[in-house]
Design a protein around this motif. Structure first.
Motif, short mmCIF file in Angstrom:
data_model
loop_
_atom_site.label_atom_id
_atom_site.label_comp_id
_atom_site.label_asym_id
_atom_site.label_seq_id
_atom_site.Cartn_x
_atom_site.Cartn_y
_atom_site.Cartn_z
N LEU A 1 0.35 -1.64 0.13
CA LEU A 1 -0.26 -0.13 0.02
C LEU A 1 0.89 1.29 0.03
O LEU A 1 1.83 1.44 0.82
N ILE A 2 1.25 1.95 -0.53
CA ILE A 2 1.60 3.30 -1.67
C ILE A 2 1.14 4.19 -0.43
O ILE A 2 -0.51 4.45 -0.94
N ASP A 3 1.43 5.41 -0.07
CA ASP A 3 0.94 6.66 0.46
C ASP A 3 1.93 7.72 -0.66
O ASP A 3 3.11 7.55 -1.19
N PRO A 4 0.45 8.09 -1.76
CA PRO A 4 0.85 9.09 -2.22
C PRO A 4 1.44 10.56 -2.61
O PRO A 4 2.07 10.90 -3.02
N GLU A 5 1.21 10.94 -0.98
CA GLU A 5 2.11 11.90 -0.47
C GLU A 5 3.44 11.88 -0.20
O GLU A 5 4.30 12.51 -0.85
N SER A 6 3.41 10.18 0.22
CA SER A 6 5.06 10.99 0.54
C SER A 6 5.70 10.04 -0.46
O SER A 6 6.96 9.44 -0.17
N VAL A 7 5.44 9.15 -1.01
CA VAL A 7 5.77 8.67 -2.36
C VAL A 7 6.66 7.45 -2.24
O VAL A 7 7.50 7.13 -1.94
N ARG A 8 6.05 6.67 -1.25
CA ARG A 8 6.52 5.28 -0.45
C ARG A 8 5.88 4.27 -0.04
O ARG A 8 4.62 4.53 0.29
N ALA B 1 13.41 6.67 -8.90
CA ALA B 1 12.72 5.95 -9.58
C ALA B 1 13.70 4.89 -10.60
O ALA B 1 14.52 6.09 -11.29
N ASP B 2 13.40 3.97 -11.33
CA ASP B 2 13.91 3.28 -11.91
C ASP B 2 13.76 3.77 -13.29
O ASP B 2 13.25 4.82 -14.13
N GLU B 3 15.32 4.02 -13.62
CA GLU B 3 14.96 4.44 -15.10
C GLU B 3 13.95 3.97 -17.00
O GLU B 3 13.44 4.90 -16.77
N ASP B 4 14.02 2.83 -16.57
CA ASP B 4 12.97 2.30 -17.28
C ASP B 4 11.39 2.46 -16.83
O ASP B 4 10.20 2.92 -17.47
N GLY B 5 10.75 3.18 -15.34
CA GLY B 5 9.94 3.73 -15.08
C GLY B 5 9.28 2.34 -13.88
O GLY B 5 7.43 3.11 -13.84
N GLU B 6 9.70 1.18 -14.48
CA GLU B 6 8.76 0.29 -13.58
C GLU B 6 8.61 0.55 -12.11
O GLU B 6 7.14 0.62 -11.35
N ILE B 7 9.51 1.24 -11.41
CA ILE B 7 9.18 1.39 -9.71
C ILE B 7 9.26 3.28 -9.45
O ILE B 7 10.16 3.24 -9.08
N ASP B 8 7.26 3.83 -9.04
CA ASP B 8 8.14 5.55 -8.64
C ASP B 8 7.90 5.71 -7.79
O ASP B 8 7.24 6.99 -7.48
N TYR B 9 8.04 5.09 -6.89
CA TYR B 9 8.02 5.38 -4.94
C TYR B 9 9.15 4.80 -4.75
O TYR B 9 9.61 3.30 -4.52
N ALA B 10 9.60 5.08 -3.27
CA ALA B 10 10.44 4.38 -2.52
C ALA B 10 10.23 3.04 -1.59
O ALA B 10 8.68 3.04 -1.38
N LEU B 11 10.80 1.95 -1.68
CA LEU B 11 10.87 0.92 -1.45
C LEU B 11 11.09 0.79 0.33
O LEU B 11 12.40 1.49 0.98
N GLU C 1 -8.69 3.91 5.20
CA GLU C 1 -7.92 4.88 6.03
C GLU C 1 -7.47 6.23 6.04
O GLU C 1 -6.71 7.17 6.67
N HIS C 2 -6.37 5.38 5.06
CA HIS C 2 -5.43 6.50 5.21
C HIS C 2 -5.24 6.82 3.81
O HIS C 2 -3.55 7.29 2.74
N SER C 3 -5.87 6.46 2.92
CA SER C 3 -6.23 6.84 0.67
C SER C 3 -4.58 6.59 0.90
O SER C 3 -4.23 7.69 -0.42
N LEU C 4 -4.83 5.08 0.80
CA LEU C 4 -3.07 4.40 0.23
C LEU C 4 -3.98 4.22 -1.94
O LEU C 4 -5.09 3.42 -1.11
N ALA C 5 -2.71 3.44 -1.75
CA ALA C 5 -2.60 3.20 -3.42
C ALA C 5 -2.34 1.81 -3.50
O ALA C 5 -0.87 1.72 -2.87
N PRO C 6 -2.66 0.29 -4.48
CA PRO C 6 -2.01 -0.75 -4.26
C PRO C 6 -0.65 -0.43 -5.36
O PRO C 6 -0.74 -0.08 -6.02
N SER C 7 0.11 -1.41 -4.55
CA SER C 7 1.11 -2.33 -5.84
C SER C 7 0.85 -3.78 -5.38
O SER C 7 1.06 -4.22 -4.53
#
Length: 116
Positions: free
Chosen positions: A30-37, A64-74, A100-106
């Motif tokens: 679950l990714i936090d779009p505000e902190s991008v992680r 972010a990966d050069e190929d753009g696959e992962i655009d959030y901090a792991l 509850e936290h407005s998170l996006a899935p990955s």
């Protein structure tokens, strides 16, 4: 009648798989779009025979990966948030956390050498 909650729940249930033969397991973040992680991570833990949700507490630098696959901090470290006997129970908790936290899935597939 179409129910988006049931649709999302079923996808989460199926994503939390474990294939012993190939050593593959589904990992839902679950990714936090505000902190991008990553904020929460969920997968099956074959050593404990349970479904595990962890809360991330430390992350790698966002690059972010050069190929753009992962655009959030792991996440590189986490603490146990909860364990669940079934993928249904874990999916219900993931949906509650996302709301509850407005998170996006990955979703990622991990293999034994990556899982640890």
């Amino acid at each position: 009648m179409f129910n988006v909650d049931q649709f999302a729940r079923q996808l989460l249930i199926e994503a939390l798989f474990y294939d012993e033969e190939y050593g593959a397991l589904g990992n839902v973040s679950l990714i936090d779009p505000e902190s991008v992680r990553e904020k929460y991570l969920a997968s099956y833990d074959p050593e404990r025979d349970t479904f595990l949700i962890e809360e991330a507490v430390e992350w790698e630098d966002l690059d972010a990966d050069e190929d753009g696959e992962i655009d959030y901090a792991l996440a590189v470290d986490g603490k146990e948030f909860g364990t669940y006997e079934t993928p249904e129970d874990a999916a219900d908790q993931l949906l509650a956390l996302a709301r509850e936290h407005s998170l996006a899935p990955s979703f990622m597939i991990l293999f034994d050498e990556e899982a640890g």
